[in-house]
Design a protein around this motif. Structure first.
Motif: not given
Length: 159
Positions: A2-3, A38-39
């Motif tokens: 996600g990051d 997550y994003s």
């Protein structure tokens, strides 16, 4: 993932077919929320149901951010196209497919032609016919606001 800045997007499902539309929307909403945990920047790609109009998800996604509608355009798997000659198939791409694709793009969703191929069932088609057919698709599908993908590098057909 996600990051990770390399994550461009996540497609939630490929070619849903024969599914209840409300159930599919429920799944897409839950999956969208899971990706967003997550994003916030990754695109969430929703494949249009094969057995529905290509614009069936547009009103559903109007409140989502960074959403892409994935449509697949084939003149290969329908008997309708078998009765058309080369020029009629090309005209179908330039007219009907172009019109359909322009309707899929909206301010809230990008359009992606996730699958297409230059193969189709025209008896006696020449190499030049296939090239003209492929060029017509490139011309039209290049208008998709998120791009296109060709299916596939290797194929059981001779084109």
């Amino acid at each position: 993932y996600g990051d990770n800045p390399s994550l461009g997007g996540v497609e939630l499902m490929n070619e849903p077919s024969g599914v209840n539309l409300d159930s599919l929307k429920n799944y897409y909403k839950q999956a969208y929320d899971a990706v967003r945990r997550y994003s916030q920047s990754a695109y969430v790609i929703m494949s249009n149901p094969l057995d529905h109009d290509s614009k069936v998800l547009l009103s559903f996604v109007q409140h989502f951010n960074n959403v892409v509608i994935d449509v697949h355009y084939y003149n290969l798997y329908s008997d309708y196209f078998n009765s058309l000659n080369t020029q009629q198939n090309i005209d179908f791409i330039r007219n009907q497919r172009a019109s359909d694709l322009s309707g899929v793009s909206s301010t809230n969703a990008l359009s992606f032609v996730g699958e297409w191929t230059s193969a189709w069932s025209v008896q006696g088609a020449s190499k030049e016919d296939y090239q003209n057919y492929a060029q017509a698709q490139l011309d039209v599908y290049s208008r998709a606001t998120f791009g296109w993908a060709y299916w596939s590098y290797k194929c059981q057909y001779d084109q």
